[in-house]
Enzyme design. Structure first.
Site, PDB file in Angstrom:
ATOM      1  N   HIS A 142       0.836  -1.209   0.000  1.00  0.00           N
ATOM      2  CA  HIS A 142       0.000   0.000   0.000  1.00  0.00           C
ATOM      3  C   HIS A 142       0.867   1.254   0.000  1.00  0.00           C
ATOM      4  O   HIS A 142       0.915   1.983  -0.978  1.00  0.00           O
ATOM      5  CB  HIS A 142      -0.946  -0.015   1.210  1.00  0.00           C
ATOM      6  CG  HIS A 142      -1.791   1.214   1.306  1.00  0.00           C
ATOM      7  ND1 HIS A 142      -2.008   1.886   2.477  1.00  0.00           N
ATOM      8  CD2 HIS A 142      -2.470   1.899   0.343  1.00  0.00           C
ATOM      9  CE1 HIS A 142      -2.795   2.934   2.250  1.00  0.00           C
ATOM     10  NE2 HIS A 142      -3.090   2.953   0.959  1.00  0.00           N
ATOM     11  N   HIS A 175      -2.060   0.809   7.999  1.00  0.00           N
ATOM     12  CA  HIS A 175      -3.482   0.867   7.623  1.00  0.00           C
ATOM     13  C   HIS A 175      -4.117  -0.521   7.571  1.00  0.00           C
ATOM     14  O   HIS A 175      -5.102  -0.733   6.879  1.00  0.00           O
ATOM     15  CB  HIS A 175      -3.654   1.562   6.262  1.00  0.00           C
ATOM     16  CG  HIS A 175      -2.861   2.822   6.106  1.00  0.00           C
ATOM     17  ND1 HIS A 175      -1.654   2.872   5.440  1.00  0.00           N
ATOM     18  CD2 HIS A 175      -3.087   4.072   6.561  1.00  0.00           C
ATOM     19  CE1 HIS A 175      -1.169   4.112   5.482  1.00  0.00           C
ATOM     20  NE2 HIS A 175      -2.008   4.845   6.149  1.00  0.00           N
TER      21      HIS A 175
HETATM   22 FE1  FES Z   1       0.327  -1.021   4.868  1.00  0.00          FE
HETATM   23 FE2  FES Z   1      -1.005   1.189   4.277  1.00  0.00          FE
HETATM   24  S1  FES Z   1       1.139   0.914   4.332  1.00  0.00           S
HETATM   25  S2  FES Z   1      -1.787  -0.774   4.778  1.00  0.00           S
END
Ligand code: FES
Length: 171
Positions: free
Chosen positions: A99, A121
């Site tokens: 992500h 997140h």
């Molecule tokens: Fe891992 Fe956003 S960096 S869920």
């Protein structure tokens, strides 16, 4: 490039033992008649551990394909896609969340064979299914490090997927 030409190029790359990263432009050349070569990444083979080193559900870290790019290898105790070893349960993955690149060290959950939730997140990746996202913000699987056995040695042989923050894995 026709579909047949593309598949033939892919087959010959696989026969050569290369992990192929087919550049999308090869698929967009449909109107032109000149041949288009597939662009391949050829990864180094690197010894990362021995079978005797691995304890079930205990990840071991290693750098691959370049210095500073952290990954882990783990014996899950359950068969996994891409798993090696007598029980097909030894897999390896990169440690950066797809992500936004938060590090995932210490997030292995042995009861579910997942990596996560990500501390940023909450994305969680299924280690039995090629690092597929089970929940969270990420839209791409966790890059899986391909492995092979050479006697008791476990070798890293390539990367499936783009490592976070890289335009090319071997750059
Ligand atoms: Fe891992 Fe956003 S960096 S869920």
């Amino acid at each position: 490039m026709t579909r047949r030409q593309f598949l033939a190029a892919l087959a010959s790359a696989a026969a050569a033992g290369a992990i192929a990263t087919i550049v999308p432009i090869a698929l967009r050349n449909g109107d032109k008649k000149e041949p288009v070569e597939a662009i391949l990444d050829t990864y180094p083979e690197k010894r990362i551990a021995s079978l005797a080193d691995l304890r079930r559900d205990t990840p071991l870290g290693f750098e691959y394909p370049n210095k500073g790019q952290m990954n882990f290898v783990v014996r899950l105790g359950a068969p996994a896609r891409g798993g090696i070893g007598p029980e097909r349960d030894i897999v390896a993955f990169n440690y950066l969340c797809t992500h936004m690149g938060c590090p995932l060290q210490g997030q292995y959950k042995k009861e579910h064979k997942v990596l996560g939730p990500c501390p940023c997140h909450f994305t969680t990746f299924d280690l039995r299914k090629n690092g597929f996202v089970t929940i969270g913000q990420a839209t791409q699987s966790l890059p899986q490090i391909t492995l092979k056995l050479d006697g008791d040695d476990i070798l890293a042989t390539g990367v499936l997927g783009l490592l976070y923050g890289q335009a090319e894995n071997l750059a």
